[in-house]
Structures are given as structure tokens and as C-alpha cells.
Write an enzyme that holds these catalytic residues in place. Structure first.
Site, PDB file in Angstrom:
ATOM      1  N   HIS A  12       0.824  -1.210   0.000  1.00  0.00           N
ATOM      2  CA  HIS A  12       0.000   0.000   0.000  1.00  0.00           C
ATOM      3  C   HIS A  12       0.861   1.265   0.000  1.00  0.00           C
ATOM      4  O   HIS A  12       0.544   2.233   0.680  1.00  0.00           O
ATOM      5  CB  HIS A  12      -0.923   0.008   1.217  1.00  0.00           C
ATOM      6  CG  HIS A  12      -1.982  -1.052   1.185  1.00  0.00           C
ATOM      7  ND1 HIS A  12      -2.815  -1.302   2.253  1.00  0.00           N
ATOM      8  CD2 HIS A  12      -2.346  -1.923   0.206  1.00  0.00           C
ATOM      9  CE1 HIS A  12      -3.640  -2.291   1.941  1.00  0.00           C
ATOM     10  NE2 HIS A  12      -3.373  -2.688   0.702  1.00  0.00           N
ATOM     11  N   HIS A  46      -7.657  -0.197   2.612  1.00  0.00           N
ATOM     12  CA  HIS A  46      -6.728  -0.627   1.577  1.00  0.00           C
ATOM     13  C   HIS A  46      -6.718   0.439   0.487  1.00  0.00           C
ATOM     14  O   HIS A  46      -7.616   1.268   0.398  1.00  0.00           O
ATOM     15  CB  HIS A  46      -7.126  -1.996   1.032  1.00  0.00           C
ATOM     16  CG  HIS A  46      -6.866  -3.107   1.994  1.00  0.00           C
ATOM     17  ND1 HIS A  46      -6.222  -4.274   1.663  1.00  0.00           N
ATOM     18  CD2 HIS A  46      -7.157  -3.217   3.323  1.00  0.00           C
ATOM     19  CE1 HIS A  46      -6.130  -5.054   2.731  1.00  0.00           C
ATOM     20  NE2 HIS A  46      -6.694  -4.430   3.751  1.00  0.00           N
TER      21      HIS A  46
END
Length: 596
Positions: free
Chosen positions: A516, A560
Site C-alpha cells: 500500500h 486498503h
């Protein structure tokens, strides 16, 4: 390799918009801009087309895209705080980018995450609307979706994931340990402490990728897609002291160097690792660093490549005593994978049609950390905890795997018909920051990535406590406590006796990336010296140049980043269209003046 020699500057290679990077945000922007059939859009992607990449469209084949030409093959510098380990931070290097290799998870975070950016253009309400616009959500009878928050007409097709038996057990344990079940919590963003189902970017067994915004049903004649073309740098013109982006210099797989011209804008969308090097090779970045590599600094932007964030996570593995609770028997036992693959080929069903993550949870850890001296004495803002989070935002995310599937170094398990799952803890709102810098000015050489994981003591405290809580869920929760046979690897034996300090040691040995990466070309207000972009994604000190991908976010969301990338793409496209409309009267006036 220098790109000073250009093999081609063809007048036909002139476009209204050039998108540098055919990943998640880049494809969304290209597709939305091309809705105006009067504009000409070019997408430049360093990797191949994804049309024939089976392991992109078959979600269960995701890991087969790594360690090859379809992976950027990025590896971090050794990080002292995790035992000097290096971490492979794989990214998709093909049309669609990491949307074709990620976990398919659609976890938006909370609206407060985006309100915390402090930018009127990117509030929580606006970001949730952008994410909704991108999607078409497909309901399932067993899942209680809140359809008011879901889109029904976007190119991104998604649906809930059918849980394996072990996930139903973990769900029961999460509820037993105080994380109540809210089915659609990861789309509504309204629950910081609970568990729920996560929509996946898979429909009828096929993964949806961002490339679908510009291919298949959305292929348009006014979009040109050039794959296996690496962007070296942005080309500028200078008029009355103003620096204006007017094109890009590239190198193709066969070594040919070509410049493409842009009439309106250049949009850099290479992601958190690849957008900063494009800017730096273009002379935009920290002056001292550019000069070190022999690059003339055109605009001193100290924030380029800084502020690197990620979600650090840690797996904890458990062997179970009952057969077929996990899906290992469908993948690892005997010749199971061959029949599983045949099932996918014939019907697009089975475990290869989806991603092997089960139930998800969010947790606040205030009560669990109240005995920590570090937590008690840490600075905090009014209404926030020491991590800077409001009560409406989670500290930790949990999820389980439905079979063995985790860090690549664990390649020898399960064997001998064993059955295993993991529970994972992921850290939110980390305080540690890393960097992306140039190794050289060669566009074909990967940058230097230093994530600096867990360098802030509060990060280590919260993640280790998250692991401790995760273990309690498994070892004490009524859904799993009677089926756990043992743990793996060996240093994780006797989980129930571990202290917080023991869990810190586990984190040092096993913490890894959630892929991420964010924040390396961050937006900010005018008085923020380290901001690279303004709130409309425009690069400071340059006209007609934007960066639009997850590198632009000032603070990574507590979720996310897949849906963030789609949201940034949708928002960027709207802003680009709006700005073009504002300029139209001025251009008409200039043309009329020339005619006279």
C-alpha cells in the site's frame, strides 16, 4: 542510459492528454477523459498488455505475476527495526498495473481518513462518491449489502466473497472476542470496531482490473495505448519564465527513443514508487539530490520522494486438527491443483476464481493499551489517540487466510496433508516515514526504496498489540479454540503464553508489506513546504502537469489503497475536465484575436 538522443518526434504523436502509467489511476483517468470524443488520449505503460496474462484474470494465480517482467521487482533497503531484513515490494508491471495483481479487496477506510487531509476537494463524502462511481456492485443472496453506498454503473465489477469453513469459524471467534458483525462495514466506513465481509474486484470468476476502463466494452478510438514503453521524463517549454509541460520523452522495449507531444496536459500516474523518479528525472525534486545525479533542478520540490507510507502487517499461522476446514486440500494435497485448475478452466469457479482471504475486522486498541507507559505518555491532539486517530477510526485490521498463503519465505508448509490458516494484523496510521530516491538517472533502473518500517516506537507498540489480540481471537474465540492443533513456524509455538515483548520480537522477524505504498508526491496547502501538488493534483511551479495516483495522498487511508487509487482517478478526471472548461473561453478569445 541517457535519453538526450531522440529517434522520433512525429507530429502525429501529438495528443491532448498523455497519461504516464497504465495502472489503476491512469487507466481510470484515460477512460473518463476519452468520454469526450473530441479529445485524443495517449496511455503509456512500461509493461505488456494484460489481455493474454491468464494469472491476471484468474485471481488465484496472482503470485505467478511476481518475479518476472510483469513485476517491477522492487526490493527495499535493509531496515534496522525489522532485523535488517529487506522486503520485496512487488507491483504490477502491465496494463492495469497492481489492480491486476492485488488482493482484490475493496476496503475504503472511513470518511474521516479523507477529511483529515484537510483539502476541500478531497473530503470523505467526495472520496466515497468517487469510489462509488467507479463500481458496479453485484449482490448475493446471503450478503446484506447497503446498496445506498454502492455503484451500479461503473466499469469496476465486484461482489462479496463466499467464505470457506475456516473463515466462518474465525468470524465466530471475532464476534466472541468483542468484534460484532456488520456485513457491509468496509463499504460504509461507519464501524471502527467489528467484523464484516469485503467486496472483491471479481465477478463470475474473472478479476476486474483498471484496464477495463479503456479496453473491452470501454475501448474507444480516441484512446491510444502504447505498452512496453518507459517514460523517462517530462518535456517542458518555457515562455516568459513559466515552465509548461508539453510532452514526454520515452524509451521502448527495443531501445527506440520517442517524444510524444501534449497539447493540454501531461498526467503522471506511475504510483508511489515510479511517479517520483519521473519527476526527478524531469528536474523536479530535491535540488541537492538531483544535482548529485547530474540532473539540472528546474523546480526545487523537497517533498518529491519523501513521506513514503505503507500498511505494515504481520501473519500468524495456525495448524488445525479437522480436515477440510481450510482449502489446503484443494491446492496443496496430492494432485489437487490440477483438478482445481481444470474446474476453473471449465466453469470459472473454485478457489482459483477468487483470492484466499476470508473474514475481515477492524479494532480500536485504546483499552488494551491503557497500561502501556509509552501510550499513556505519548502526545495527543484533542479528541485523538496517540496515533492521531479519532474514535471513529480503527487502529488495526485483521483478516484470515483460507489456506496456507503468506510470505514467500514460508515455502515448506503445509506438507504431509496438513491444514493451516493465518490471522493477520495490519497497522493503521503509522508514524514512520520512508523515501523513494534515484539510484541513477537511467529510466530503466529501479529507484532506491527505504520504507523505514516501525522506526517509531508507537508503531511497534500498536502492531505488536494487534498481533497479541489476533492470537487471542484464535486461541480463545469459540469458533477456533477447539480446532487449533499447533502453530508454525516453530518460533510461534505456545502463542497463548507470549507477552507483548514476545510479540514485538515476532513483529521484528515477520513484519512485511501490504503493498500500500503511498504519499511520495503528496498534495498539500500553499503553506506546506513539502507538498509537491496543490489540491487539484497540479505540480507546483509547472503548468499543465499533474500527478494523479496514490503517491498524491497526504496520509494513507485506514483501509486498503485499491479503492483510493480508483477514487483518485475518478476525482482527477473530473478536475481535469473542469479546468479545461474554465480555459475554453480564454482559448476562444486568443483564437479570435489571432484571426483579427
Amino acid at each position: 542510459m541517457s535519453l538526450e538522443r531522440i529517434d522520433s518526434v512525429d507530429p502525429s504523436d501529438t495528443y491532448d492528454y498523455i497519461i504516464c502509467g497504465g495502472g489503476t489511476s491512469g487507466c481510470v483517468i484515460a477512460g473518463r477523459l476519452a468520454e469526450d470524443l473530441n479529445v485524443k488520449v495517449l496511455v503509456l505503460e512500461a509493461g505488456p498488455d494484460n489481455a493474454d496474462l491468464e494469472n491476471v484474470h484468474m485471481a488465484g494465480g496472482w503470485s505467478k505475476n511476481f518475479d518476472s517482467e510483469t513485476d517491477w521487482n522492487l526490493v527495499t533497503e535493509p531496515m534496522k527495526t525489522i532485523d535488517d531484513r529487506q522486503v520485496k515490494v512487488s507491483r504490477g508491471r502491465f496494463l492495469g498495473g497492481s489492480s491486476g495483481v492485488n488482493g482484490t479487496l475493496c476496503i475504503r477506510g472511513t470518511k474521516q481518513d479523507y477529511d483529515d487531509w484537510g483539502l476541500d476537494e478531497w473530503t470523505g463524502d467526495k472520496m466515497f462518491a468517487y469510489m462509488k462511481k467507479a463500481e458496479t456492485f453485484h449482490e448475493k443472496d446471503w450478503h446484506k449489502a447497503n446498496m445506498s453506498v454502492h455503484g451500479t454503473s461503473g466499469p469496476l465489477h465486484m461482489e462479496p466473497h463466499d467464505l470457506a469453513p475456516i473463515s466462518e469459524r474465525v468470524k465466530e471467534s471475532m464476534v466472541d472476542l468483542g468484534l460484532p458483525y456488520h456485513p457491509d462495514m468496509f463499504s460504509t466506513g461507519e464501524t471502527p470496531h467489528g467484523c464484516g465481509d469485503v467486496p472483491r474486484t471479481v465477478h463470475q470468476g474473472i478479476r476486474t482490473t483498471a484496464a477495463d476502463f479503456i479496453t473491452k466494452d470501454y475501448k474507444r478510438e480516441n484512446i491510444s495505448i502504447k505498452t512496453e514503453v518507459t517514460v523517462d521524463r517530462v518535456v517542458f517549454s518555457q515562455d516568459a519564465g513559466e515552465l509548461t509541460a508539453c510532452g514526454v520523452a520515452t524509451i521502448s522495449k527495443d531501445g527506440r527513443k520517442v517524444e510524444y507531444q501534449a497539447r493540454k496536459e501531461v498526467i503522471v500516474a506511475g504510483g508511489a514508487y515510479c511517479s517520483p523518479p519521473i519527476l526527478m528525472r524531469s528536474g523536479l525534486g530535491p535540488k541537492e539530490h538531483l544535482e548529485k545525479h547530474g540532473i539540472k533542478c528546474l523546480v526545487d520540490l523537497p517533498g518529491v520522494g519523501g513521506n513514503l507510507m505503507d500498511h505494515v502487517l504481520c501473519f500468524i499461522f495456525y495448524e488445525v486438527s479437522e480436515p477440510n476446514l481450510t482449502n489446503d486440500y484443494l491446492a496443496y494435497h496430492d494432485n489437487a491443483l490440477a483438478s482445481t485448475y481444470a474446474l476453473y478452466q471449465e466453469k470459472k469457479t473454485g478457489i482459483l476464481s477468487t483470492f484466499p482471504f476470508g473474514i475481515f475486522g477492524y479494532a480500536r486498541l485504546d483499552e488494551r493499551l491503557k497500561d502501556s507507559e509509552l501510550w499513556q505518555n505519548a502526545k495527543r491532539e484533542p479528541g485523538r489517540d496517540p496515533m492521531g486517530l479519532a474514535p471513529s477510526q480503527p487502529n488495526i485490521e485483521f483478516w484470515n487466510t483460507e489456506l496456507y498463503g503468506g510470505p514467500k519465505q514460508y515455502t515448506d508448509f503445509p506438507v504431509d496433508h496438513k491444514h493451516v490458516f493465518s490471522l493477520c494484523a495490519l497497522l493503521f496510521n503509522q508514524h514512520s516515514r520512508g523515501s523513494v530516491t534515484l539510484k541513477s538517472k537511467d529510466p530503466l533502473e529501479n529507484p532506491v526504496v527505504d520504507h523505514n518500517y516501525l522506526s517509531d516506537p508507537l508503531d511497534m507498540l500498536v502492531l505488536s498489540e494487534g498481533c497479541r489480540f489476533a492470537n487471542e481471537i484464535v486461541m480463545k474465540g469459540k469458533g477456533t479454540r477447539n480446532v487449533v492443533k499447533g502453530s508454525w513456524p516453530a518460533d510461534l509455538t505456545h502463542h497463548e503464553n507470549k507477552t507483548r515483548e514476545d510479540w514485538e520480537e515476532h513483529v521484528r522477524k515477520h513484519a512485511t508489506t501490504c503493498y500500500h505504498a503511498s504519499g511520495t508526491c503528496a498534495m498539500g496547502k500553499p503553506d506546506d513546504r513539502n507538498a509537491v501538488l496543490d489540491a487539484r493534483l497540479r505540480v507546483r511551479g509547472v503548468r499543465n502537469l499533474r500527478v494523479a495516483d496514490v503517491s498524491s495522498v497526504p496520509q494513507v487511508n485506514n483501509g486498503h489503497t485499491q479503492m483510493v487509487a480508483y477514487g483518485i482517478g475518478e476525482g482527477a478526471a473530473e478536475m481535469i475536465k473542469e479546468d479545461a472548461q474554465r480555459l475554453l473561453p480564454k482559448l476562444v478569445h486568443q483564437v479570435a484575436k489571432l484571426a483579427v
